[in-house]
Design an enzyme around this catalytic site. Structure first.
Site, PDB file in Angstrom:
ATOM      1  N   ASP A  31      -5.855 112.939  81.592  1.00 10.99           N
ATOM      2  CA  ASP A  31      -6.139 112.194  79.980  1.00 10.99           C
ATOM      3  C   ASP A  31      -7.462 112.877  80.272  1.00 10.99           C
ATOM      4  OD1 ASP A  31      -3.953 112.001  78.606  1.00 10.99           O
ATOM      5  OD2 ASP A  31      -4.179 109.575  78.059  1.00 10.99           O
TER       6      ASP A  31
ATOM      7  N   GLU B   4      -4.820 116.128  78.306  1.00 11.26           N
ATOM      8  CA  GLU B   4      -4.528 115.757  77.098  1.00 11.26           C
ATOM      9  C   GLU B   4      -5.773 115.408  76.576  1.00 11.26           C
ATOM     10  OE1 GLU B   4      -3.144 113.059  73.915  1.00 11.26           O
ATOM     11  OE2 GLU B   4      -2.151 114.717  76.203  1.00 11.26           O
TER      12      GLU B   4
ATOM     13  N   HIS C 123       3.967 111.644  83.147  1.00 12.17           N
ATOM     14  CA  HIS C 123       3.621 111.933  82.638  1.00 12.17           C
ATOM     15  C   HIS C 123       2.338 110.599  83.019  1.00 12.17           C
ATOM     16  CE1 HIS C 123       2.419 110.428  78.370  1.00 12.17           C
ATOM     17  NE2 HIS C 123       2.672 108.962  78.001  1.00 12.17           N
ATOM     18  N   ASN C 124       0.955 110.519  82.418  1.00 11.22           N
ATOM     19  CA  ASN C 124       0.339 109.552  82.498  1.00 11.22           C
ATOM     20  C   ASN C 124      -0.133 109.418  84.621  1.00 11.22           C
ATOM     21  OD1 ASN C 124      -0.260 108.828  80.298  1.00 11.22           O
ATOM     22  ND2 ASN C 124       0.641 107.108  80.246  1.00 11.22           N
TER      23      ASN C 124
ATOM     24  N   GLU D 157      -0.243 115.189  83.484  1.00 14.39           N
ATOM     25  CA  GLU D 157      -0.796 114.979  82.515  1.00 14.39           C
ATOM     26  C   GLU D 157      -2.062 114.581  83.187  1.00 14.39           C
ATOM     27  OE1 GLU D 157       0.175 113.275  77.920  1.00 14.39           O
ATOM     28  OE2 GLU D 157      -0.144 111.591  80.224  1.00 14.39           O
TER      29      GLU D 157
ATOM     30  N   HIS E 228      -6.505 106.626  81.111  1.00 16.43           N
ATOM     31  CA  HIS E 228      -5.612 106.136  79.915  1.00 16.43           C
ATOM     32  C   HIS E 228      -7.118 105.455  78.354  1.00 16.43           C
ATOM     33  CE1 HIS E 228      -1.623 104.241  78.417  1.00 16.43           C
ATOM     34  NE2 HIS E 228      -2.033 105.608  77.877  1.00 16.43           N
TER      35      HIS E 228
END
Length: 465
Positions: free
Chosen positions: A98, A145, A66-67, A96, A111
Protein backbone atom coordinates in the site's frame (compact mmCIF):
# COMPACT_ATOMS: atom_id res chain seq x y z
CA UNK A 1 8.38 -54.04 1.70
CA UNK A 2 11.20 -56.11 0.19
CA UNK A 3 14.00 -57.64 2.26
CA UNK A 4 16.51 -55.31 0.57
CA UNK A 5 14.60 -52.20 1.67
CA UNK A 6 14.13 -53.63 5.17
CA UNK A 7 17.87 -54.29 5.50
CA UNK A 8 18.64 -50.74 4.30
CA UNK A 9 16.35 -49.33 7.00
CA UNK A 10 17.99 -51.49 9.66
CA UNK A 11 21.47 -50.37 8.59
CA UNK A 12 20.42 -46.73 8.69
CA UNK A 13 18.51 -46.60 11.99
CA UNK A 14 19.53 -49.52 14.22
CA UNK A 15 22.09 -48.25 16.79
CA UNK A 16 23.09 -51.63 18.31
CA UNK A 17 25.77 -53.30 16.18
CA UNK A 18 24.95 -56.91 17.16
CA UNK A 19 21.27 -56.44 16.34
CA UNK A 20 22.16 -54.68 13.09
CA UNK A 21 24.46 -57.52 12.00
CA UNK A 22 21.67 -60.01 12.68
CA UNK A 23 19.43 -58.01 10.33
CA UNK A 24 17.09 -57.28 13.19
CA UNK A 25 15.78 -54.09 14.77
CA UNK A 26 15.51 -53.16 18.43
CA UNK A 27 12.79 -50.96 19.89
CA UNK A 28 15.25 -48.03 19.88
CA UNK A 29 16.01 -48.59 16.19
CA UNK A 30 12.34 -48.84 15.32
CA UNK A 31 11.60 -45.67 17.28
CA UNK A 32 14.36 -43.82 15.42
CA UNK A 33 12.93 -45.01 12.11
CA UNK A 34 9.36 -44.01 12.98
CA UNK A 35 10.56 -40.55 14.06
CA UNK A 36 12.49 -40.00 10.83
CA UNK A 37 11.40 -38.01 7.79
CA UNK A 38 10.89 -41.29 5.90
CA UNK A 39 7.85 -42.03 8.04
CA UNK A 40 6.19 -38.63 7.86
CA UNK A 41 2.73 -38.40 6.35
CA UNK A 42 3.90 -35.88 3.75
CA UNK A 43 5.45 -37.43 0.63
CA UNK A 44 9.13 -36.79 0.01
CA UNK A 45 8.39 -36.34 -3.71
CA UNK A 46 6.21 -33.32 -2.91
CA UNK A 47 9.08 -31.63 -1.05
CA UNK A 48 10.76 -30.71 -4.33
CA UNK A 49 9.50 -28.94 -7.45
CA UNK A 50 8.16 -31.82 -9.51
CA UNK A 51 5.35 -30.23 -11.53
CA UNK A 52 5.64 -28.92 -15.08
CA UNK A 53 6.59 -25.25 -14.65
CA UNK A 54 6.39 -24.36 -18.36
CA UNK A 55 2.66 -23.55 -18.46
CA UNK A 56 1.45 -19.91 -18.57
CA UNK A 57 1.23 -18.17 -15.17
CA UNK A 58 -2.57 -18.34 -15.27
CA UNK A 59 -2.41 -22.14 -15.07
CA UNK A 60 -1.09 -22.03 -11.49
CA UNK A 61 -2.40 -21.40 -8.03
CA UNK A 62 -0.03 -18.72 -6.71
CA UNK A 63 0.59 -18.17 -3.01
CA UNK A 64 -0.59 -14.60 -2.39
CA UNK A 65 -0.86 -12.28 0.59
CA UNK A 66 -2.92 -9.23 1.51
CA UNK A 67 -1.70 -6.27 3.60
CA UNK A 68 1.67 -8.01 3.76
CA UNK A 69 3.26 -5.17 5.73
CA UNK A 70 1.04 -5.73 8.78
CA UNK A 71 2.14 -8.07 11.55
CA UNK A 72 -0.80 -7.72 13.95
CA UNK A 73 -3.82 -5.41 14.17
CA UNK A 74 -5.04 -3.85 10.91
CA UNK A 75 -6.19 -0.58 12.50
CA UNK A 76 -3.67 0.22 15.22
CA UNK A 77 -0.82 -2.27 14.83
CA UNK A 78 2.68 -1.72 13.48
CA UNK A 79 3.73 -1.99 9.85
CA UNK A 80 6.90 -4.05 9.80
CA UNK A 81 9.40 -5.35 7.28
CA UNK A 82 9.07 -8.72 9.01
CA UNK A 83 5.65 -9.06 7.37
CA UNK A 84 7.35 -9.23 3.95
CA UNK A 85 10.30 -11.31 5.12
CA UNK A 86 8.06 -13.84 6.86
CA UNK A 87 5.73 -14.18 3.86
CA UNK A 88 8.64 -14.69 1.45
CA UNK A 89 10.29 -17.27 3.70
CA UNK A 90 6.97 -19.17 3.71
CA UNK A 91 7.00 -19.24 -0.10
CA UNK A 92 4.55 -16.40 -0.76
CA UNK A 93 4.95 -15.11 -4.34
CA UNK A 94 2.56 -12.16 -4.45
CA UNK A 95 3.04 -9.31 -1.97
CA UNK A 96 0.77 -6.31 -1.47
CA UNK A 97 2.33 -2.87 -0.97
CA UNK A 98 0.00 0.00 0.00
CA UNK A 99 1.79 3.14 -1.24
CA UNK A 100 1.03 6.69 -0.10
CA UNK A 101 2.70 10.08 -0.43
CA UNK A 102 5.27 10.63 2.31
CA UNK A 103 7.36 13.52 3.59
CA UNK A 104 10.38 14.80 1.63
CA UNK A 105 9.13 13.18 -1.57
CA UNK A 106 9.60 9.67 -0.13
CA UNK A 107 6.62 7.30 -0.67
CA UNK A 108 5.53 5.36 2.41
CA UNK A 109 3.79 2.04 3.03
CA UNK A 110 0.97 1.64 5.56
CA UNK A 111 -2.73 0.81 5.88
CA UNK A 112 -4.37 4.03 4.68
CA UNK A 113 -6.84 5.92 6.89
CA UNK A 114 -5.72 3.95 9.97
CA UNK A 115 -3.24 4.45 12.78
CA UNK A 116 -0.84 1.75 11.62
CA UNK A 117 2.80 2.85 11.50
CA UNK A 118 4.59 3.77 8.26
CA UNK A 119 7.53 2.28 6.38
CA UNK A 120 9.56 3.88 3.61
CA UNK A 121 8.74 2.32 0.23
CA UNK A 122 12.41 2.01 -0.65
CA UNK A 123 13.12 0.17 2.62
CA UNK A 124 10.31 -2.28 1.92
CA UNK A 125 11.55 -3.19 -1.55
CA UNK A 126 15.13 -3.47 -0.29
CA UNK A 127 13.94 -6.11 2.20
CA UNK A 128 12.01 -7.86 -0.57
CA UNK A 129 15.08 -7.86 -2.79
CA UNK A 130 17.10 -9.57 -0.08
CA UNK A 131 14.62 -12.37 0.64
CA UNK A 132 12.66 -12.68 -2.64
CA UNK A 133 14.28 -15.90 -3.83
CA UNK A 134 15.48 -17.43 -0.59
CA UNK A 135 12.73 -20.08 -0.55
CA UNK A 136 11.65 -20.21 -4.19
CA UNK A 137 13.31 -19.36 -7.53
CA UNK A 138 10.01 -18.46 -9.14
CA UNK A 139 8.75 -14.91 -9.87
CA UNK A 140 7.54 -12.51 -7.21
CA UNK A 141 4.66 -10.14 -7.99
CA UNK A 142 4.58 -6.78 -6.21
CA UNK A 143 0.92 -5.81 -6.08
CA UNK A 144 0.89 -2.03 -5.67
CA UNK A 145 -2.13 -0.51 -3.95
CA UNK A 146 -1.15 2.83 -5.38
CA UNK A 147 -2.41 6.07 -3.76
CA UNK A 148 0.59 8.24 -4.62
CA UNK A 149 0.86 11.41 -6.65
CA UNK A 150 2.58 11.16 -10.03
CA UNK A 151 5.69 12.82 -8.57
CA UNK A 152 6.06 10.14 -5.90
CA UNK A 153 5.12 7.39 -8.35
CA UNK A 154 8.17 8.46 -10.35
CA UNK A 155 10.24 8.09 -7.18
CA UNK A 156 8.76 4.59 -6.77
CA UNK A 157 9.74 3.72 -10.36
CA UNK A 158 13.31 4.95 -9.75
CA UNK A 159 13.48 2.98 -6.47
CA UNK A 160 12.24 -0.20 -8.15
CA UNK A 161 14.82 0.01 -10.93
CA UNK A 162 17.68 0.92 -8.59
CA UNK A 163 16.85 -1.85 -6.10
CA UNK A 164 16.03 -4.76 -8.40
CA UNK A 165 18.13 -3.91 -11.46
CA UNK A 166 18.08 -6.69 -14.05
CA UNK A 167 15.71 -8.74 -11.87
CA UNK A 168 12.91 -6.23 -12.52
CA UNK A 169 10.85 -7.27 -15.54
CA UNK A 170 10.48 -4.06 -17.56
CA UNK A 171 9.75 -5.40 -21.02
CA UNK A 172 7.97 -8.29 -22.71
CA UNK A 173 10.00 -11.46 -23.12
CA UNK A 174 10.74 -12.01 -26.80
CA UNK A 175 9.25 -15.51 -26.68
CA UNK A 176 6.03 -14.25 -25.09
CA UNK A 177 4.84 -11.15 -26.99
CA UNK A 178 1.13 -11.94 -26.70
CA UNK A 179 0.83 -14.75 -24.16
CA UNK A 180 1.66 -15.09 -20.49
CA UNK A 181 5.10 -16.55 -19.79
CA UNK A 182 5.64 -19.50 -17.50
CA UNK A 183 7.09 -19.50 -13.98
CA UNK A 184 10.14 -21.21 -15.51
CA UNK A 185 10.65 -18.38 -18.02
CA UNK A 186 10.32 -15.82 -15.22
CA UNK A 187 12.68 -17.40 -12.71
CA UNK A 188 14.32 -14.82 -10.41
CA UNK A 189 12.16 -12.02 -11.84
CA UNK A 190 10.20 -9.29 -10.04
CA UNK A 191 6.88 -8.27 -11.63
CA UNK A 192 5.02 -5.05 -10.85
CA UNK A 193 1.22 -5.14 -10.66
CA UNK A 194 -0.38 -1.71 -11.09
CA UNK A 195 -2.61 0.27 -13.44
CA UNK A 196 -1.06 0.77 -16.86
CA UNK A 197 -1.34 3.37 -19.59
CA UNK A 198 -1.95 1.85 -23.01
CA UNK A 199 -0.83 -1.53 -24.28
CA UNK A 200 2.47 -3.39 -24.07
CA UNK A 201 3.11 -2.86 -27.76
CA UNK A 202 2.47 0.87 -27.45
CA UNK A 203 4.93 1.05 -24.56
CA UNK A 204 7.59 -0.81 -26.52
CA UNK A 205 7.06 1.29 -29.64
CA UNK A 206 7.35 4.52 -27.67
CA UNK A 207 10.39 3.54 -25.65
CA UNK A 208 12.17 1.24 -28.06
CA UNK A 209 13.35 -2.25 -27.26
CA UNK A 210 16.09 -1.22 -24.79
CA UNK A 211 14.33 -1.05 -21.43
CA UNK A 212 17.29 -1.37 -19.10
CA UNK A 213 16.61 2.07 -17.69
CA UNK A 214 14.35 5.07 -18.07
CA UNK A 215 16.96 7.55 -19.34
CA UNK A 216 15.17 7.77 -22.64
CA UNK A 217 12.07 9.05 -20.84
CA UNK A 218 14.05 11.68 -19.01
CA UNK A 219 15.71 12.90 -22.18
CA UNK A 220 12.49 13.20 -24.15
CA UNK A 221 10.50 14.61 -21.28
CA UNK A 222 7.80 11.96 -21.69
CA UNK A 223 7.66 11.43 -17.93
CA UNK A 224 6.27 14.90 -17.50
CA UNK A 225 3.13 14.03 -19.45
CA UNK A 226 0.04 14.04 -17.26
CA UNK A 227 -0.73 10.42 -18.05
CA UNK A 228 -4.20 8.96 -17.91
CA UNK A 229 -6.80 9.94 -15.31
CA UNK A 230 -8.55 7.07 -13.60
CA UNK A 231 -11.54 7.34 -11.31
CA UNK A 232 -11.68 5.36 -8.10
CA UNK A 233 -15.14 4.23 -7.01
CA UNK A 234 -16.73 6.26 -4.21
CA UNK A 235 -13.88 8.79 -4.29
CA UNK A 236 -13.91 12.26 -5.77
CA UNK A 237 -10.12 12.39 -6.05
CA UNK A 238 -8.71 11.66 -9.49
CA UNK A 239 -5.83 9.22 -9.59
CA UNK A 240 -3.11 9.84 -12.18
CA UNK A 241 -0.70 7.16 -13.29
CA UNK A 242 2.91 8.21 -13.87
CA UNK A 243 4.26 6.94 -17.17
CA UNK A 244 7.54 5.88 -15.54
CA UNK A 245 5.68 3.50 -13.20
CA UNK A 246 3.24 2.41 -15.88
CA UNK A 247 6.13 1.30 -18.07
CA UNK A 248 7.23 -1.19 -15.41
CA UNK A 249 3.87 -3.00 -15.58
CA UNK A 250 4.23 -5.82 -18.09
CA UNK A 251 2.31 -9.08 -17.57
CA UNK A 252 0.41 -8.00 -14.45
CA UNK A 253 -1.76 -5.03 -15.44
CA UNK A 254 -4.42 -4.38 -12.78
CA UNK A 255 -7.98 -4.14 -14.09
CA UNK A 256 -11.25 -3.76 -12.23
CA UNK A 257 -13.32 -6.96 -12.24
CA UNK A 258 -16.75 -6.55 -13.82
CA UNK A 259 -17.99 -10.06 -14.51
CA UNK A 260 -16.70 -13.42 -15.74
CA UNK A 261 -18.55 -12.87 -19.00
CA UNK A 262 -16.90 -9.47 -19.52
CA UNK A 263 -13.47 -10.96 -18.73
CA UNK A 264 -13.94 -13.80 -21.21
CA UNK A 265 -14.92 -11.37 -23.97
CA UNK A 266 -12.59 -8.43 -23.41
CA UNK A 267 -9.81 -9.12 -20.91
CA UNK A 268 -6.30 -9.15 -22.39
CA UNK A 269 -3.75 -11.84 -21.59
CA UNK A 270 -1.68 -9.49 -19.40
CA UNK A 271 -4.60 -8.09 -17.39
CA UNK A 272 -5.63 -9.47 -14.03
CA UNK A 273 -8.17 -8.69 -11.33
CA UNK A 274 -8.06 -8.41 -7.58
CA UNK A 275 -11.41 -9.44 -6.19
CA UNK A 276 -12.50 -8.58 -2.64
CA UNK A 277 -13.02 -11.50 -0.27
CA UNK A 278 -16.76 -10.92 0.11
CA UNK A 279 -17.30 -10.81 -3.63
CA UNK A 280 -14.96 -13.74 -4.19
CA UNK A 281 -16.91 -15.89 -1.74
CA UNK A 282 -20.09 -15.10 -3.63
CA UNK A 283 -18.45 -15.91 -6.96
CA UNK A 284 -16.51 -19.04 -6.08
CA UNK A 285 -17.05 -19.87 -2.40
CA UNK A 286 -13.25 -20.10 -2.06
CA UNK A 287 -10.97 -17.77 -0.12
CA UNK A 288 -8.50 -15.50 -1.91
CA UNK A 289 -5.38 -13.61 -0.82
CA UNK A 290 -4.71 -13.79 2.91
CA UNK A 291 -3.27 -11.69 5.70
CA UNK A 292 -0.24 -13.86 6.47
CA UNK A 293 -0.03 -12.37 9.95
CA UNK A 294 -3.49 -13.65 10.96
CA UNK A 295 -3.37 -17.23 12.34
CA UNK A 296 -6.30 -19.60 12.12
CA UNK A 297 -8.07 -21.92 9.72
CA UNK A 298 -7.59 -19.84 6.51
CA UNK A 299 -3.82 -19.66 7.01
CA UNK A 300 -3.65 -23.35 7.96
CA UNK A 301 -5.31 -24.18 4.64
CA UNK A 302 -3.06 -21.76 2.75
CA UNK A 303 0.11 -23.19 4.31
CA UNK A 304 -1.09 -26.75 3.77
CA UNK A 305 -2.00 -26.15 0.13
CA UNK A 306 1.37 -24.64 -0.72
CA UNK A 307 3.45 -27.32 1.00
CA UNK A 308 3.13 -29.05 -2.36
CA UNK A 309 5.56 -28.68 -5.29
CA UNK A 310 8.54 -27.97 -3.06
CA UNK A 311 6.93 -25.01 -1.30
CA UNK A 312 7.68 -22.98 -4.45
CA UNK A 313 4.50 -20.88 -4.16
CA UNK A 314 3.29 -22.14 -7.55
CA UNK A 315 1.01 -25.16 -7.90
CA UNK A 316 -0.20 -26.32 -11.30
CA UNK A 317 -3.99 -26.32 -11.45
CA UNK A 318 -5.74 -29.60 -12.32
CA UNK A 319 -6.48 -30.08 -16.02
CA UNK A 320 -10.19 -29.32 -15.55
CA UNK A 321 -9.33 -25.85 -14.22
CA UNK A 322 -6.89 -25.09 -17.06
CA UNK A 323 -9.26 -25.77 -19.94
CA UNK A 324 -11.02 -22.65 -21.24
CA UNK A 325 -14.12 -24.68 -22.17
CA UNK A 326 -14.26 -26.67 -18.96
CA UNK A 327 -17.70 -27.47 -17.57
CA UNK A 328 -16.39 -28.19 -14.10
CA UNK A 329 -18.88 -27.16 -11.41
CA UNK A 330 -17.64 -27.60 -7.82
CA UNK A 331 -21.22 -27.72 -6.54
CA UNK A 332 -22.35 -30.38 -8.98
CA UNK A 333 -19.75 -33.09 -9.55
CA UNK A 334 -20.82 -35.57 -12.21
CA UNK A 335 -17.55 -36.86 -13.65
CA UNK A 336 -14.34 -38.34 -12.32
CA UNK A 337 -13.54 -41.26 -10.06
CA UNK A 338 -13.76 -40.58 -6.32
CA UNK A 339 -11.09 -41.68 -3.87
CA UNK A 340 -11.95 -43.70 -0.79
CA UNK A 341 -9.67 -42.50 2.00
CA UNK A 342 -9.25 -44.55 5.17
CA UNK A 343 -7.42 -43.16 8.19
CA UNK A 344 -6.86 -45.19 11.32
CA UNK A 345 -5.89 -42.81 14.08
CA UNK A 346 -3.80 -44.97 16.37
CA UNK A 347 -2.25 -42.74 19.01
CA UNK A 348 -0.74 -39.43 20.03
CA UNK A 349 2.81 -38.70 21.16
CA UNK A 350 3.61 -36.01 23.75
CA UNK A 351 0.72 -33.75 22.86
CA UNK A 352 1.17 -30.08 23.80
CA UNK A 353 0.19 -29.06 27.32
CA UNK A 354 -2.91 -26.96 27.79
CA UNK A 355 -2.85 -23.56 29.48
CA UNK A 356 -4.52 -25.18 32.44
CA UNK A 357 -1.47 -27.47 32.63
CA UNK A 358 -0.17 -31.06 33.37
CA UNK A 359 -0.08 -33.89 30.93
CA UNK A 360 -3.43 -35.16 32.14
CA UNK A 361 -5.52 -33.31 29.55
CA UNK A 362 -8.63 -34.82 27.99
CA UNK A 363 -7.58 -35.03 24.35
CA UNK A 364 -9.42 -35.64 21.08
CA UNK A 365 -8.65 -35.36 17.35
CA UNK A 366 -10.78 -33.93 14.57
CA UNK A 367 -10.08 -34.95 10.96
CA UNK A 368 -11.47 -32.54 8.36
CA UNK A 369 -11.66 -32.62 4.57
CA UNK A 370 -11.68 -29.27 2.72
CA UNK A 371 -12.43 -29.13 -0.99
CA UNK A 372 -15.50 -28.91 -3.19
CA UNK A 373 -18.80 -28.70 -1.25
CA UNK A 374 -19.60 -32.42 -1.59
CA UNK A 375 -16.23 -33.36 -0.15
CA UNK A 376 -16.41 -31.16 2.96
CA UNK A 377 -16.56 -33.44 5.98
CA UNK A 378 -15.50 -33.59 9.61
CA UNK A 379 -15.12 -36.63 11.88
CA UNK A 380 -13.99 -36.78 15.49
CA UNK A 381 -12.44 -39.31 17.84
CA UNK A 382 -13.68 -40.07 21.32
CA UNK A 383 -12.07 -38.17 24.20
CA UNK A 384 -9.13 -39.84 25.95
CA UNK A 385 -9.28 -38.79 29.58
CA UNK A 386 -6.28 -37.56 31.56
CA UNK A 387 -3.57 -38.58 29.11
CA UNK A 388 -1.99 -36.08 26.75
CA UNK A 389 1.40 -37.84 26.88
CA UNK A 390 0.46 -41.01 24.98
CA UNK A 391 -3.29 -41.17 24.23
CA UNK A 392 -4.51 -44.17 22.23
CA UNK A 393 -7.63 -44.01 20.09
CA UNK A 394 -7.39 -46.87 17.56
CA UNK A 395 -10.34 -45.48 15.62
CA UNK A 396 -10.89 -45.77 11.86
CA UNK A 397 -12.50 -43.10 9.67
CA UNK A 398 -13.52 -43.32 6.01
CA UNK A 399 -14.03 -40.45 3.58
CA UNK A 400 -15.32 -40.49 -0.01
CA UNK A 401 -13.56 -37.69 -1.89
CA UNK A 402 -14.90 -36.78 -5.35
CA UNK A 403 -12.29 -34.19 -6.38
CA UNK A 404 -9.04 -35.34 -4.74
CA UNK A 405 -6.99 -32.80 -6.75
CA UNK A 406 -8.53 -29.97 -4.69
CA UNK A 407 -8.86 -31.75 -1.34
CA UNK A 408 -6.92 -30.82 1.80
CA UNK A 409 -6.84 -33.00 4.92
CA UNK A 410 -6.56 -31.28 8.29
CA UNK A 411 -5.80 -32.95 11.63
CA UNK A 412 -6.74 -30.85 14.67
CA UNK A 413 -5.88 -31.86 18.24
CA UNK A 414 -7.95 -30.35 21.04
CA UNK A 415 -8.26 -30.61 24.79
CA UNK A 416 -11.85 -30.99 25.92
CA UNK A 417 -13.17 -28.17 28.04
CA UNK A 418 -16.52 -28.34 29.75
CA UNK A 419 -17.02 -24.66 30.52
CA UNK A 420 -14.98 -22.52 28.10
CA UNK A 421 -15.12 -24.99 25.20
CA UNK A 422 -12.36 -27.07 23.70
CA UNK A 423 -8.82 -25.72 23.64
CA UNK A 424 -6.74 -25.89 20.44
CA UNK A 425 -3.49 -27.83 20.93
CA UNK A 426 -2.09 -28.26 17.42
CA UNK A 427 -2.88 -29.00 13.79
CA UNK A 428 -1.46 -30.27 10.52
CA UNK A 429 -2.87 -29.66 7.03
CA UNK A 430 -1.72 -31.11 3.71
CA UNK A 431 -3.04 -31.92 0.22
CA UNK A 432 -4.66 -35.35 -0.02
CA UNK A 433 -2.48 -36.34 -2.98
CA UNK A 434 0.68 -35.54 -0.97
CA UNK A 435 -0.19 -38.13 1.69
CA UNK A 436 1.94 -41.23 2.03
CA UNK A 437 0.19 -44.55 2.57
CA UNK A 438 0.85 -46.94 5.42
CA UNK A 439 1.94 -46.27 9.00
CA UNK A 440 2.86 -42.60 9.27
CA UNK A 441 3.70 -39.86 11.73
CA UNK A 442 1.74 -36.59 11.62
CA UNK A 443 3.72 -33.60 12.96
CA UNK A 444 1.80 -30.90 14.80
CA UNK A 445 2.04 -27.13 14.50
CA UNK A 446 0.87 -24.32 16.76
CA UNK A 447 -1.76 -21.72 15.90
CA UNK A 448 1.10 -19.45 14.79
CA UNK A 449 2.52 -22.15 12.50
CA UNK A 450 5.47 -23.12 14.71
CA UNK A 451 6.58 -26.75 15.01
CA UNK A 452 5.51 -28.49 18.22
CA UNK A 453 8.09 -31.28 17.85
CA UNK A 454 8.11 -33.96 19.29
CA UNK A 455 4.31 -33.75 19.53
CA UNK A 456 2.73 -35.84 16.77
CA UNK A 457 0.03 -38.34 15.85
CA UNK A 458 0.54 -41.91 14.69
CA UNK A 459 -1.79 -43.05 11.90
CA UNK A 460 -2.36 -45.67 9.25
CA UNK A 461 -3.47 -44.26 5.89
CA UNK A 462 -4.84 -45.95 2.80
CA UNK A 463 -6.66 -44.66 -0.23
CA UNK A 464 -7.84 -46.19 -3.51
CA UNK A 465 -9.52 -44.83 -6.62
Amino acid sequence: MSKTIAFEIIQKYEPIEEVRKAHQMSLEGFTRYMNSRECLLFKNECRKVYQDMSHPLSDYFISSSHNTYLVSDQLLGPSDLWGYVSALVKGCRCLEIDCWDGAQNEPVVYHGYTLTSKLLFKTVIQAIQKYAFMTSDYPVVLSLENHCSTAQQEVMADNLQATFGESLLSDMLDDFPDTLPSPEALKFKILVKNKKIGTLKETRERKGSDKRGDNQDKETGVKKLPGVMLFKKKKTRKLKIALALSDLVIYTKAEKFKSFQHSRLYQQFNENNSIGETQARKLSKLRVALNFQTPGLPMDLQNGKFLDNGGSGYILKPQFLRESKSYFNPSNIKEGMPITLTIRLISGIQLPLTHSSSNKGDSLVIIEVFGVPNDQMKQQTRVIKKNAFSPRWNETFTFIIHVPELALIRFVVESQGLIAGNEFLGQYTLPLLCMNKGYRRVPLFSRMGESLEPASLFVYVWYVR
